[in-house]
Design a protein around this motif. Sequence first.
Motif, PDB file in Angstrom:
ATOM      1  N   ALA A  33      -5.305   3.560  11.384  1.00  0.00           N
ATOM      2  CA  ALA A  33      -5.921   3.561   9.765  1.00  0.00           C
ATOM      3  C   ALA A  33      -5.028   2.389   9.342  1.00  0.00           C
ATOM      4  O   ALA A  33      -3.943   2.493   9.168  1.00  0.00           O
ATOM      5  CB  ALA A  33      -5.446   4.723   9.578  1.00  0.00           C
ATOM      6  N   GLY A  34      -5.848   1.996   7.960  1.00  0.00           N
ATOM      7  CA  GLY A  34      -5.183   1.270   7.174  1.00  0.00           C
ATOM      8  C   GLY A  34      -5.952   0.749   5.933  1.00  0.00           C
ATOM      9  O   GLY A  34      -7.402   1.488   6.483  1.00  0.00           O
ATOM     10  N   SER A  35      -5.880  -0.323   5.403  1.00  0.00           N
ATOM     11  CA  SER A  35      -6.719  -0.416   4.151  1.00  0.00           C
ATOM     12  C   SER A  35      -7.840  -1.555   4.425  1.00  0.00           C
ATOM     13  O   SER A  35      -7.372  -2.956   5.311  1.00  0.00           O
ATOM     14  CB  SER A  35      -6.312  -0.911   2.970  1.00  0.00           C
ATOM     15  N   LEU A  36      -9.082  -1.921   4.437  1.00  0.00           N
ATOM     16  CA  LEU A  36      -9.182  -3.063   3.897  1.00  0.00           C
ATOM     17  C   LEU A  36      -9.593  -3.964   2.481  1.00  0.00           C
ATOM     18  O   LEU A  36      -8.652  -3.351   1.745  1.00  0.00           O
ATOM     19  CB  LEU A  36     -11.120  -3.008   3.944  1.00  0.00           C
ATOM     20  N   LEU A  37      -8.976  -5.230   3.256  1.00  0.00           N
ATOM     21  CA  LEU A  37      -8.781  -5.806   1.696  1.00  0.00           C
ATOM     22  C   LEU A  37      -9.639  -6.629   1.683  1.00  0.00           C
ATOM     23  O   LEU A  37     -10.160  -7.084   2.166  1.00  0.00           O
ATOM     24  CB  LEU A  37      -7.357  -6.794   2.232  1.00  0.00           C
ATOM     25  N   PRO A  38      -9.214  -6.974   0.048  1.00  0.00           N
ATOM     26  CA  PRO A  38      -8.942  -6.702  -0.846  1.00  0.00           C
ATOM     27  C   PRO A  38      -9.120  -5.905  -2.016  1.00  0.00           C
ATOM     28  O   PRO A  38      -9.998  -5.115  -2.294  1.00  0.00           O
ATOM     29  CB  PRO A  38      -9.034  -8.097  -2.648  1.00  0.00           C
ATOM     30  N   ARG A  39      -8.326  -4.169  -1.644  1.00  0.00           N
ATOM     31  CA  ARG A  39      -8.662  -3.058  -1.855  1.00  0.00           C
ATOM     32  C   ARG A  39     -10.411  -2.612  -2.270  1.00  0.00           C
ATOM     33  O   ARG A  39     -11.008  -2.506  -3.108  1.00  0.00           O
ATOM     34  CB  ARG A  39      -8.588  -2.837  -3.580  1.00  0.00           C
TER      35      ARG A  39
END
Length: 95
Positions: A38-44
């Motif tokens: 699980a993680g972030s899609l960049l940028p924000r």
Amino acid sequence: MFVVTLKFSASTARASALMEGHNAWIKQGFDDGIFLLAGSLLPRAGGAVLAHNTSRTDLEMRLQQDPFVAEGVVSADIFEIAPGRTDDRLAFLRG
């Protein structure tokens, strides 16, 4: 195996108020052996989850339990992948 993208909607201001519940939902996915990453899609732009050991129907139900999804902070898209070739370190994904 599934890749889920959770893209922010216009309701991102509500994200901070729902973050604790969202993080608990992520933890439960790992504890249940469903989430691999699980993680972030960049940028924000939102987030992403790699899931396995579940059906699409069960994953859709699980997504509805995420406070971010339930409250419209993100929209969820599910992409199903049938792994045909993997690095040996990911051999368990081949089923």
